[in-house]
Design an enzyme around this catalytic site. Structure first.
Site, PDB file in Angstrom:
ATOM      1  CG  ASP A  66      -0.248  -0.445   2.508  1.00  0.00           C
ATOM      2  OD1 ASP A  66       0.988  -0.341   2.589  1.00  0.00           O
ATOM      3  OD2 ASP A  66      -0.941  -0.886   3.429  1.00  0.00           O
ATOM      4  CG  ASN A 135      -8.757  -1.418  12.117  1.00  0.00           C
ATOM      5  OD1 ASN A 135      -7.814  -2.062  11.658  1.00  0.00           O
ATOM      6  ND2 ASN A 135      -9.246  -0.348  11.512  1.00  0.00           N
ATOM      7  CG  HIS A 137      -5.774  -2.215   8.883  1.00  0.00           C
ATOM      8  ND1 HIS A 137      -5.851  -0.979   9.499  1.00  0.00           N
ATOM      9  CD2 HIS A 137      -4.444  -2.456   8.761  1.00  0.00           C
ATOM     10  CE1 HIS A 137      -4.650  -0.521   9.729  1.00  0.00           C
ATOM     11  NE2 HIS A 137      -3.770  -1.399   9.301  1.00  0.00           N
ATOM     12  CD  GLU A 142      -8.474   1.061   7.874  1.00  0.00           C
ATOM     13  OE1 GLU A 142      -8.538   0.131   8.709  1.00  0.00           O
ATOM     14  OE2 GLU A 142      -7.728   2.048   8.019  1.00  0.00           O
TER      15      GLU A 142
HETATM   16  N1  LIG Z   1      -0.816  -0.131   6.259  1.00  0.00           N
HETATM   17  C1  LIG Z   1      -0.105  -0.664   7.361  1.00  0.00           C
HETATM   18  C2  LIG Z   1      -0.330  -2.139   7.455  1.00  0.00           C
HETATM   19  O1  LIG Z   1       0.269  -2.798   6.356  1.00  0.00           O
HETATM   20  C3  LIG Z   1       0.202  -2.617   8.783  1.00  0.00           C
HETATM   21  O2  LIG Z   1       0.236  -4.012   8.835  1.00  0.00           O
HETATM   22  C4  LIG Z   1      -0.686  -2.108   9.878  1.00  0.00           C
HETATM   23  C5  LIG Z   1      -0.174  -2.350  11.279  1.00  0.00           C
HETATM   24  O3  LIG Z   1       0.840  -1.463  11.590  1.00  0.00           O
HETATM   25  P1  LIG Z   1       1.919  -1.780  12.684  1.00  0.00           P
HETATM   26  O4  LIG Z   1       2.628  -3.000  12.230  1.00  0.00           O
HETATM   27  O5  LIG Z   1       2.814  -0.575  12.715  1.00  0.00           O
HETATM   28  O6  LIG Z   1       1.188  -1.998  13.958  1.00  0.00           O
HETATM   29  O7  LIG Z   1      -1.054  -0.760   9.658  1.00  0.00           O
HETATM   30  C6  LIG Z   1      -0.342   0.014   8.735  1.00  0.00           C
HETATM   31  O8  LIG Z   1      -0.976   1.217   8.679  1.00  0.00           O
END
Ligand SMILES: N[C@@H]1[C@@H](O)[C@H](O)[C@@H](COP(=O)(O)O)O[C@@H]1O
Length: 252
Positions: A66, A135, A137, A142
């Site tokens: 992304d 959440n 995702h 989302e």
């Molecule tokens: N877009 C990314 C995801 O690919 C990631 O897996 C998630 C968790 O983030 P983190 O690993 O920093 O908790 O949210 C981010 O915003």
């Protein structure tokens, strides 16, 4: 789903790095799906140590999940910049073979279609690395995302904006509101998936992803329909799983 456990995040990173290295090692033209965020950082550190010790990933093609919409690619928190800094350089990837969605494209719908086509042209993703949002995702899919969704523009959930404000001096107002993300259908097309999660803040999402119903309300629950998914967790992220989920403790 296979679930592997380690006491801490560094151990989970070592286990995940072993899985990634084993999957890619014998492929003539490996295709790796890469994620940003803090979840895969222990994995990248462990993999970088293996590259330092002789593992060659220079022929690997990589596709990021992304990118924010509205950040220039040279912004330090754009995923173009994050992937270059945290993945391409430490893993010794060839920058020419590393792809990130064009969140800054004038026509993001066309950019999304080009990204899907590029993944197909590369032969599909051999192994997709994933984190998970608090959440539930995956990528920036989302709650509300369909299981067959493809690369598209999405609006970030308030929880995600709040969580990611730590990368923008704690100012949620500076976090982009939209992103260009691979869809859940795109992610599920990978031949193998390794999801890394650590810390108590992920425990609820992990338990619902593994044990809850498959639902768009918890996008990671759609991973249940993939035949080759491994969750690599630390004890805190696994703390809300029921004993029936049969996690396997792995020595580092
Ligand atoms: N877009 C990314 C995801 O690919 C990631 O897996 C998630 C968790 O983030 P983190 O690993 O920093 O908790 O949210 C981010 O915003």
């Amino acid at each position: 789903m296979r679930i592997l456990l380690s006491p801490d995040a560094a151990g989970a990173g070592e286990i995940a790095a072993t899985l990634v290295a084993a999957s890619l090692r014998d492929l003539p033209a490996p295709v790796l799906g890469v994620a940003t965020g803090s979840s895969p950082q222990p994995l990248y550190r462990a993999l970088a140590a293996r590259v330092h010790a002789g593992l060659d990933l220079s022929r690997t093609t990589a596709f990021a999940l992304d990118e924010y919409v509205g950040l220039p690619v040279d912004h330090p928190e754009s995923y173009h910049a994050v992937i270059a800094r945290e993945v391409t350089a430490p893993l010794g990837l060839d920058a020419e073979r590393v792809h990130v969605p064009e969140g800054a494209a004038a026509d993001p719908v066309a950019a999304a279609a080009r990204y899907e086509a590029a993944i197909v042209a590369a032969g599909g993703v051999d192994l997709q690395i994933l984190g998970i949002g608090a959440n539930g995702h995956i990528g920036f899919n989302e709650p509300g995302s369909d299981a067959d969704s493809r690369t598209r523009i999405v609006e970030l959930a308030p929880r995600t904006v709040a969580d990611n404000s730590r990368f923008f001096d704690g100012d949620a107002g500076r976090v982009p509101t939209h992103a260009l993300t691979q869809g859940i259908g795109t992610i599920l097309a990978a031949r193998e998936i390794v999801l890394v999660a650590w810390g108590e803040s992920k425990a609820d999402a992990v338990a619902r992803a593994v044990e809850g119903p498959q639902t768009a309300e918890l996008p990671a629950s759609f991973l249940q329909r993939h035949a080759r998914v491994t969750l690599v967790l630390d004890h805190a992220a696994a703390s809300k799983l029921s004993p029936n989920s049969l996690p396997v403790e792995v020595a580092r």
